[in-house]
Design an enzyme around this catalytic site. Structure first.
Site, PDB file in Angstrom:
ATOM      1  N   HIS A 134      53.137  -7.042 -55.895  1.00  0.00           N
ATOM      2  CA  HIS A 134      53.487  -7.526 -54.568  1.00  0.00           C
ATOM      3  C   HIS A 134      55.006  -7.718 -54.462  1.00  0.00           C
ATOM      4  O   HIS A 134      55.639  -7.222 -53.523  1.00  0.00           O
ATOM      5  CB  HIS A 134      52.753  -8.849 -54.304  1.00  0.00           C
ATOM      6  N   GLU A 135      55.580  -8.414 -55.427  1.00  0.00           N
ATOM      7  CA  GLU A 135      57.021  -8.666 -55.393  1.00  0.00           C
ATOM      8  C   GLU A 135      57.822  -7.395 -55.624  1.00  0.00           C
ATOM      9  O   GLU A 135      58.889  -7.204 -55.037  1.00  0.00           O
ATOM     10  CB  GLU A 135      57.404  -9.743 -56.411  1.00  0.00           C
ATOM     11  N   HIS A 147      58.239  -5.634 -52.315  1.00  0.00           N
ATOM     12  CA  HIS A 147      59.356  -6.163 -51.524  1.00  0.00           C
ATOM     13  C   HIS A 147      60.687  -5.622 -52.050  1.00  0.00           C
ATOM     14  O   HIS A 147      61.537  -5.176 -51.271  1.00  0.00           O
ATOM     15  CB  HIS A 147      59.405  -7.689 -51.603  1.00  0.00           C
TER      16      HIS A 147
END
Length: 115
Positions: free
Chosen positions: A27-28, A31
Site C-alpha cells: 500500500h505504501e 503511494h
C-alpha cells in the site's frame, strides 16, 4: 487478532500478520511509486520507494493491528510542489487503495483458480 493467540491459533495468527505486513508495505509502496512517477522524488530520497517492510511498518501501528484489530503504516511523504499535474495529489492518494484492490483481485483469483 489477539483472540487467535489466546485460542492457541499461533500459525494462523502468524500467517495473517505476515499478510498484513506485506499488504501495508505494498500500500505504501503504491503511494511512493505514484509520487515518483508524477515527478516527486521525496519518498525515494528518504528510502521509502521500496517493498522492504522495515521502511514502511510503524511499530505502534502494527501493535494496534494485533491488540485493537486495525492499525497503520508510516505515511509516505510527498511534496505537492514537485508534482506537475493538478490532479497529482489525488492520484498519489488513490495509489495506495488501488494497490489494495489489486492485491485483493490477485488473492481472490488465486483462491478461485481450479486445482
Amino acid at each position: 487478532m489477539l483472540p487467535l493467540l489466546l485460542n492457541g491459533q499461533v500459525l494462523l495468527f502468524g500467517i495473517i500478520l505476515v499478510a498484513i505486513i506485506l499488504s501495508l508495505s505494498l500500500h505504501e509502496y503504491g503511494h511512493a511509486k505514484a509520487a515518483n512517477l508524477l515527478g516527486d522524488d521525496t519518498a525515494a530520497r528518504q528510502g521509502r520507494l521500496t517493498l522492504n517492510p522495515a521502511s514502511h511498518i510503524d511499530p505502534l501501528g502494527l501493535l494496534m493491528v494485533v491488540f485493537v484489530g486495525f492499525g497503520y503504516a508510516k505515511p509516505v511523504p510527498f511534496n505537492p510542489r514537485n508534482v506537475k499535474q493538478n490532479w497529482g495529489g489525488a492520484a498519489i492518494a488513490a495509489a495506495g487503495p488501488l494497490m489494495n484492490l489489486l492485491l485483493a483481485i490477485v488473492a481472490v483469483n488465486e483462491y478461485l483458480r481450479p486445482p
